[in-house]
Write a protein that holds these residues in place. Structure first.
Motif, PDB file in Angstrom:
ATOM      1  N   GLU A 187       0.851  -1.182   0.000  1.00 22.99           N
ATOM      2  CA  GLU A 187       0.000   0.000   0.000  1.00 22.99           C
ATOM      3  C   GLU A 187       0.889   1.236   0.000  1.00 22.99           C
ATOM      4  O   GLU A 187       1.779   1.365   0.828  1.00 22.99           O
ATOM      5  CB  GLU A 187      -0.843  -0.040   1.276  1.00 22.99           C
ATOM      6  CG  GLU A 187      -2.053   0.825   1.228  1.00 22.99           C
ATOM      7  CD  GLU A 187      -2.899   0.655   2.495  1.00 22.99           C
ATOM      8  OE1 GLU A 187      -2.765  -0.360   3.196  1.00 22.99           O
ATOM      9  OE2 GLU A 187      -3.677   1.573   2.771  1.00 22.99           O
ATOM     10  N   THR A 188       0.628   2.141  -0.932  1.00 23.21           N
ATOM     11  CA  THR A 188       1.467   3.338  -0.995  1.00 23.21           C
ATOM     12  C   THR A 188       0.623   4.597  -0.934  1.00 23.21           C
ATOM     13  O   THR A 188      -0.558   4.572  -1.256  1.00 23.21           O
ATOM     14  CB  THR A 188       2.241   3.416  -2.331  1.00 23.21           C
ATOM     15  OG1 THR A 188       1.290   3.575  -3.392  1.00 23.21           O
ATOM     16  CG2 THR A 188       3.066   2.189  -2.576  1.00 23.21           C
ATOM     17  N   GLY A 189       1.223   5.636  -0.480  1.00 25.92           N
ATOM     18  CA  GLY A 189       0.810   6.936  -0.914  1.00 25.92           C
ATOM     19  C   GLY A 189      -0.110   7.823  -0.144  1.00 25.92           C
ATOM     20  O   GLY A 189       0.213   8.984   0.026  1.00 25.92           O
TER      21      GLY A 189
ATOM     22  N   ALA B 160       3.078   6.092  12.686  1.00 31.86           N
ATOM     23  CA  ALA B 160       3.272   6.523  11.296  1.00 31.86           C
ATOM     24  C   ALA B 160       4.625   6.047  10.803  1.00 31.86           C
ATOM     25  O   ALA B 160       5.516   5.741  11.600  1.00 31.86           O
ATOM     26  CB  ALA B 160       3.186   8.043  11.199  1.00 31.86           C
ATOM     27  N   ALA B 161       4.777   5.994   9.478  1.00 28.63           N
ATOM     28  CA  ALA B 161       6.048   5.546   8.893  1.00 28.63           C
ATOM     29  C   ALA B 161       7.190   6.487   9.282  1.00 28.63           C
ATOM     30  O   ALA B 161       8.289   6.046   9.593  1.00 28.63           O
ATOM     31  CB  ALA B 161       5.927   5.471   7.376  1.00 28.63           C
ATOM     32  N   CYS B 162       6.909   7.807   9.280  1.00 24.17           N
ATOM     33  CA  CYS B 162       7.948   8.802   9.562  1.00 24.17           C
ATOM     34  C   CYS B 162       7.438   9.800  10.592  1.00 24.17           C
ATOM     35  O   CYS B 162       6.366  10.384  10.397  1.00 24.17           O
ATOM     36  CB  CYS B 162       8.331   9.556   8.293  1.00 24.17           C
ATOM     37  SG  CYS B 162       8.944   8.482   6.983  1.00 24.17           S
TER      38      CYS B 162
ATOM     39  N   GLN C  27       1.984   0.978   4.900  1.00 27.88           N
ATOM     40  CA  GLN C  27       1.622  -0.211   5.664  1.00 27.88           C
ATOM     41  C   GLN C  27       2.822  -0.620   6.500  1.00 27.88           C
ATOM     42  O   GLN C  27       3.883  -0.020   6.413  1.00 27.88           O
ATOM     43  CB  GLN C  27       1.200  -1.329   4.723  1.00 27.88           C
ATOM     44  CG  GLN C  27       2.347  -1.844   3.863  1.00 27.88           C
ATOM     45  CD  GLN C  27       1.889  -2.973   2.957  1.00 27.88           C
ATOM     46  OE1 GLN C  27       0.749  -3.022   2.541  1.00 27.88           O
ATOM     47  NE2 GLN C  27       2.798  -3.865   2.657  1.00 27.88           N
ATOM     48  N   LYS C  28       2.633  -1.646   7.320  1.00 28.69           N
ATOM     49  CA  LYS C  28       3.705  -1.987   8.245  1.00 28.69           C
ATOM     50  C   LYS C  28       4.511  -3.209   7.831  1.00 28.69           C
ATOM     51  O   LYS C  28       5.597  -3.427   8.343  1.00 28.69           O
ATOM     52  CB  LYS C  28       3.108  -2.216   9.632  1.00 28.69           C
ATOM     53  CG  LYS C  28       2.550  -0.941  10.236  1.00 28.69           C
ATOM     54  CD  LYS C  28       2.286  -1.180  11.693  1.00 28.69           C
ATOM     55  CE  LYS C  28       1.634   0.009  12.343  1.00 28.69           C
ATOM     56  NZ  LYS C  28       1.216  -0.371  13.702  1.00 28.69           N
TER      57      LYS C  28
ATOM     58  N   ASP D 183      -3.176  -5.278  12.155  1.00 30.08           N
ATOM     59  CA  ASP D 183      -2.097  -4.939  11.231  1.00 30.08           C
ATOM     60  C   ASP D 183      -1.670  -6.123  10.386  1.00 30.08           C
ATOM     61  O   ASP D 183      -1.094  -5.956   9.318  1.00 30.08           O
ATOM     62  CB  ASP D 183      -0.901  -4.381  12.010  1.00 30.08           C
ATOM     63  CG  ASP D 183      -1.240  -3.051  12.657  1.00 30.08           C
ATOM     64  OD1 ASP D 183      -1.428  -2.084  11.916  1.00 30.08           O
ATOM     65  OD2 ASP D 183      -1.361  -2.983  13.895  1.00 30.08           O
ATOM     66  N   VAL D 184      -1.911  -7.332  10.865  1.00 32.31           N
ATOM     67  CA  VAL D 184      -1.544  -8.522  10.094  1.00 32.31           C
ATOM     68  C   VAL D 184      -2.374  -9.703  10.570  1.00 32.31           C
ATOM     69  O   VAL D 184      -2.781  -9.764  11.741  1.00 32.31           O
ATOM     70  CB  VAL D 184      -0.027  -8.822  10.241  1.00 32.31           C
ATOM     71  CG1 VAL D 184       0.358  -9.093  11.687  1.00 32.31           C
ATOM     72  CG2 VAL D 184       0.401 -10.010   9.373  1.00 32.31           C
ATOM     73  N   LEU D 185      -2.649 -10.609   9.657  1.00 32.04           N
ATOM     74  CA  LEU D 185      -3.323 -11.877   9.982  1.00 32.04           C
ATOM     75  C   LEU D 185      -2.338 -13.003   9.694  1.00 32.04           C
ATOM     76  O   LEU D 185      -1.740 -13.034   8.619  1.00 32.04           O
ATOM     77  CB  LEU D 185      -4.538 -12.090   9.079  1.00 32.04           C
ATOM     78  CG  LEU D 185      -5.890 -11.559   9.505  1.00 32.04           C
ATOM     79  CD1 LEU D 185      -6.915 -11.931   8.447  1.00 32.04           C
ATOM     80  CD2 LEU D 185      -6.311 -12.119  10.860  1.00 32.04           C
TER      81      LEU D 185
END
Lengths: 415, 415
Positions: A221-223, A359-361, A387-388, B197-199
């Protein structure tokens, strides 16, 4: 067999051959692409004009048409970007872990290409060249599915890329374009689990949400970037204004621009007017809560949907908060896990904010506009992951690799 | 709000608090769990017997009932495994990248918990304790959804875990069990994107395929292992037999056991009878192609579906091949990208095989049975990933982490 399945199968068949390509072979193909793009620029511009005329007749907005447009300068820049890619370290083959067992087994964990990448993107012909060349650099095959509005440009670009690949003896199937721009062709890519190892959507929130919701192929997932700047009560006024103006106005159409300001009530009372005027002077429309509108009557009223909105334009929502925790709660509720910043002179408060915001950053005393593969020094960017799993934040070449364990024995069995 | 959504929301709310827990706090909670599991063993065994009686009446097969069964020894082993987990390095907070920019920005990429993990698994109460304790060690919250057949055991185990968490002041919501064992509760977890966040599905191929196909929450695919052993014409006969027998018979019910033997025609002619007899002596049923049945008439005929089949039992399919490339093509067509091995004295041929076979783990002259987090020295295992993104192969604690960028400035803005 549909076009997507047929091209997916070809890509899968070639993928282990691409995995074995040396850095030298890949760089040779990239240099040829850089050259051929320049040689073919007239054809590319000619084909691009067809897309622009069709888009213009269909009433596409100016900013979309501008993003679609290719001219000498832009093609030159594309070619230069490919040349820079040649200079980057090739991650494929790097050993990331080496385990020696007492029984004599040697276990090496090495980077390998992901395999076959599916790109689904909107009217941005530059993504065609970016994705193709990043895939080649990392030994991946790529299936490109751009939007119908850019089909002629994409066909011209891919045809130039194919000519360059053929010249250097590199498999042309490494880069394939889906020519069917109907919705079904994209939907079919969502489920090509036998052939595609990952799908990367690039574009607006609606496109990304659809891919994430529907695809059974793994997605990166981006953006989407509903980014915030929180101005704490201890923030230096001059620094806070500079960062807010930069993060909002330096390039409002991109995902790392801020969309909401959160301001500590005390700071707002003292310095709010100055900050909001500075934004308004830059042409920013302000949507504020009650305390904000009191201090800056030109602000319009912010509605609940403003807190969710990624304006990507010269608009901003502004909310007053009582403390750092209220700012954190707001961000974790409305944010998109992209880039979030605090301006404060209090280091402990900054650490708390940076830790608790998901958050990512996360930034202390800097503009969110730095969230970018080039700014981080990666030399390339396939997108910004929100996404993580697998990759988070700006994705460089490493994000297009997986790993594999090579285990060497001399007859060992498990007891 | 459904049970899954309610528990998911609680988990999400607590997740940033868990991310801040120190290694010491997490280890203290783990030691309490190890102790309480032993203290509560009678209750746990009593509740487990309810599940076993119900399962037995429902006609569950013996091997499933055995996997479900908890006795003093198994609870003791669980408790010991938790104690070992305490000794492992805590990955959370580790800096994996440090970037200093000319403008003075400092960018730190650090490991953080993934957040909230959803586990969907079958009748294996040990997964309840494994998943809960691995999640605690890595600062994650976990939502457990086991099968209805083990509900009493799972409730007893989670209740012991809660008692231990409460004693050590650790948030109980870190570990939550979905008590509704209906299919809808699981399906609902597939789409809790706001909270999970994950499965991670753990169980048979059907369960995993369903989760992968339907879930919009990102999935880590684990487990299915249609593994192969290829015996090249230069293979040492004694070594080939030893590895084949070990990889098939040492523990046939697990995912890293082999299901198909591929044998070079020349080797088959010379040594095939000895190898197939050795397998048959261990009680293995052999399904072979024509050359195999000629040399070993006791073998039954292999059908197309045998090449796809993960027997997980004392059965094996055996195919004759003309060369390494035929073996590679067969594996890349029928394999599940888990563990694949070659026995050969020819190093170049081994490298070619290991390169071209697309699997998490590729072996030269060793048994595939080594694909295991403990055998690799990771000290823990949440599963074996057969996908290429995020984690591939045996997943230890690192697989339960993501990363986050901390960016420190002094007022920097982008030019």
């Amino acid at each position: 067999m549909s076009e997507a399945a047929e091209k997916g199968k070809k890509a899968k068949n070639i993928s282990m051959v691409l995995a074995k390509k040396t850095t030298e072979e890949k760089n040779k193909a990239l240099l040829a692409i850089a050259r051929v793009l320049l040689e073919d620029r007239e054809t590319i511009i000619f084909e691009n004009k067809k897309d622009l005329r069709r888009g213009s007749r269909a009433g596409l907005p100016e900013n979309i048409l501008d993003r679609m447009m290719l001219n000498e300068k832009r093609i030159h820049d594309m070619s230069e970007a490919v040349r820079l890619l040649v200079k980057l370290r090739d991650p494929v083959g790097e050993t990331v872990e080496e385990i020696k067992k007492e029984n004599g087994l040697l276990i090496l964990k090495k980077k390998v290409p992901v395999g076959v990448i599916g790109m689904i993107y909107e009217a941005r012909p530059n993504v065609t060249v970016d994705a193709a060349t990043l895939a080649i650099k990392t030994g991946n095959a790529v299936i490109l599915r751009g939007s119908s509005s850019s089909i002629c440009s994409n066909q011209a670009l891919v045809s130039s890329i194919h000519r360059a690949l053929a010249e250097t003896g590199f498999p042309e199937d490494a880069v394939q374009l889906i020519e069917d721009t109907g919705r079904e062709a994209a939907t079919e890519m969502f489920h090509l689990r036998d052939y595609l190892d990952v799908l990367i959507p690039r574009g607006g929130k609606k496109l990304i949400d659809t891919v994430v919701r529907e695809a059974s192929v793994p997605v990166i997932e981006t953006g989407a970037g509903n980014c915030h700047l929180y101005i704490d009560e201890t923030a230096q006024p001059e620094m806070a204004v500079r960062i807010a103006v930069n993060a909002k106005t330096q390039r409002p159409s991109v995902c790392n621009a801020i969309e909401t300001l959160l301001i500590h009530a005390h700071w707002l009372a003292q310095h709010g007017e100055k900050l909001l005027s500075a934004l308004a002077e830059k042409g920013v429309e302000i949507y504020g809560d009650e305390p904000v509108r009191k201090i800056f009557p030109a602000a319009k009223e912010a509605a609940e949907e403003d807190w969710y909105c990624e304006y990507l334009a010269l608009k901003i929502s502004v909310k007053t908060v009582e403390d750092t925790d209220e700012a954190i709660r707001h961000i974790n509720r409305y944010g998109t896990k992209h880039s979030e910043a605090i301006v404060t002179e209090d280091g402990a408060r900054a650490e708390h904010f940076m830790f608790m915001v998901d958050a990512a950053c996360v930034y202390h005393n800097a503009s969110t506009r730095f969230t970018d593969g080039f700014e981080f020094g990666y030399g390339a960017e396939i997108g910004i992951s929100t996404q993580k799993l697998h990759a988070r934040g700006p994705m460089g070449l490493d994000a297009l690799t997986s790993t594999k364990y090579w285990i060497y024995g001399s007859g060992q069995v498990r007891e």
